[in-house]
Motif scaffolding. Structure first.
Motif, PDB file in Angstrom:
ATOM      1  N   PHE A  26      -2.064   4.174   4.641  1.00  0.00           N
ATOM      2  CA  PHE A  26      -3.120   3.209   4.952  1.00  0.00           C
ATOM      3  C   PHE A  26      -2.473   1.889   5.351  1.00  0.00           C
ATOM      4  O   PHE A  26      -1.301   1.637   5.068  1.00  0.00           O
ATOM      5  N   THR A  27      -3.240   1.035   6.016  1.00  0.00           N
ATOM      6  CA  THR A  27      -2.760  -0.282   6.420  1.00  0.00           C
ATOM      7  C   THR A  27      -3.320  -1.333   5.476  1.00  0.00           C
ATOM      8  O   THR A  27      -4.514  -1.338   5.182  1.00  0.00           O
ATOM      9  N   THR A  28      -2.454  -2.208   4.994  1.00  0.00           N
ATOM     10  CA  THR A  28      -2.863  -3.253   4.069  1.00  0.00           C
ATOM     11  C   THR A  28      -3.786  -4.255   4.759  1.00  0.00           C
ATOM     12  O   THR A  28      -3.785  -4.379   5.982  1.00  0.00           O
ATOM     13  N   ALA A  29      -4.546  -4.975   3.961  1.00  0.00           N
ATOM     14  CA  ALA A  29      -5.459  -5.996   4.477  1.00  0.00           C
ATOM     15  C   ALA A  29      -4.686  -7.259   4.846  1.00  0.00           C
ATOM     16  O   ALA A  29      -3.649  -7.556   4.261  1.00  0.00           O
ATOM     17  N   ALA A  30      -5.205  -7.987   5.815  1.00  0.00           N
ATOM     18  CA  ALA A  30      -4.633  -9.278   6.191  1.00  0.00           C
ATOM     19  C   ALA A  30      -5.229 -10.327   5.262  1.00  0.00           C
ATOM     20  O   ALA A  30      -6.275 -10.893   5.536  1.00  0.00           O
ATOM     21  N   ALA A  31      -4.586 -10.553   4.127  1.00  0.00           N
ATOM     22  CA  ALA A  31      -5.067 -11.504   3.130  1.00  0.00           C
ATOM     23  C   ALA A  31      -3.907 -11.893   2.218  1.00  0.00           C
ATOM     24  O   ALA A  31      -3.018 -11.081   1.972  1.00  0.00           O
ATOM     25  N   ALA A  32      -3.926 -13.114   1.727  1.00  0.00           N
ATOM     26  CA  ALA A  32      -2.909 -13.562   0.774  1.00  0.00           C
ATOM     27  C   ALA A  32      -3.341 -13.178  -0.635  1.00  0.00           C
ATOM     28  O   ALA A  32      -4.525 -12.921  -0.890  1.00  0.00           O
ATOM     29  N   ASN A  33      -2.376 -13.123  -1.546  1.00  0.00           N
ATOM     30  CA  ASN A  33      -2.633 -12.883  -2.967  1.00  0.00           C
ATOM     31  C   ASN A  33      -3.397 -11.585  -3.214  1.00  0.00           C
ATOM     32  O   ASN A  33      -4.459 -11.574  -3.827  1.00  0.00           O
ATOM     33  N   LYS A  34      -2.855 -10.484  -2.755  1.00  0.00           N
ATOM     34  CA  LYS A  34      -3.485  -9.174  -2.939  1.00  0.00           C
ATOM     35  C   LYS A  34      -2.550  -8.271  -3.734  1.00  0.00           C
ATOM     36  O   LYS A  34      -1.340  -8.485  -3.776  1.00  0.00           O
ATOM     37  N   VAL A  35      -3.137  -7.243  -4.366  1.00  0.00           N
ATOM     38  CA  VAL A  35      -2.374  -6.288  -5.167  1.00  0.00           C
ATOM     39  C   VAL A  35      -2.871  -4.889  -4.839  1.00  0.00           C
ATOM     40  O   VAL A  35      -4.072  -4.667  -4.678  1.00  0.00           O
TER      41      VAL A  35
END
Length: 119
Positions: A57-66
């Motif tokens: 899967f492709t990660t989201a474009a966002a800061a502070n994610k886990v």
């Protein structure tokens, strides 16, 4: 086995996450395998469990994610390999500060671990 991916600063960069079964530690041969994951994009609430195919899967474009990645022992065994690794390939070229922690769970030979490394 579980992997925790923590991403701090960097709200634009994304990666494709896959899990590979491997034949040894080098590895000589690999095979992408399916896995499950949860994501926490905002705040402290994780998503429902999501199934990822072998393509990942492709990660989201966002800061502070886990992200919490769970590898099923049966999926690993089905591959015929005994080792596993997490692979991250950059999709959007923008630096993201972060780290990955591998956690072994459900060991074949479980025993109590000493609280001290000196004893």
């Amino acid at each position: 086995m579980s992997f925790l991916i923590q991403c701090g600063a960097g709200a634009v960069g994304t990666s494709t996450i896959t899990v590979e079964a491997c034949d040894d530690t080098t590895p000589t041969n690999t095979e992408a395998i399916p896995f499950t994951y949860h994501e926490c994009i905002f705040g402290d609430t994780f998503s429902e469990v999501r199934q990822a195919e072998a393509s990942g899967f492709t990660t989201a474009a966002a800061a502070n994610k886990v992200y919490k990645i769970e590898v099923d022992a049966q999926a690993l065994a089905k591959s015929g390999y005994s080792y596993v690794r997490l692979k991250s390939v950059e999709v959007t070229d923008d630096p993201v500060v972060g780290g990955v922690i591998a956690i072994l769970t459900g060991g074949r030979y479980v025993q109590e671990v000493s609280d001290s490394v000196l004893v």
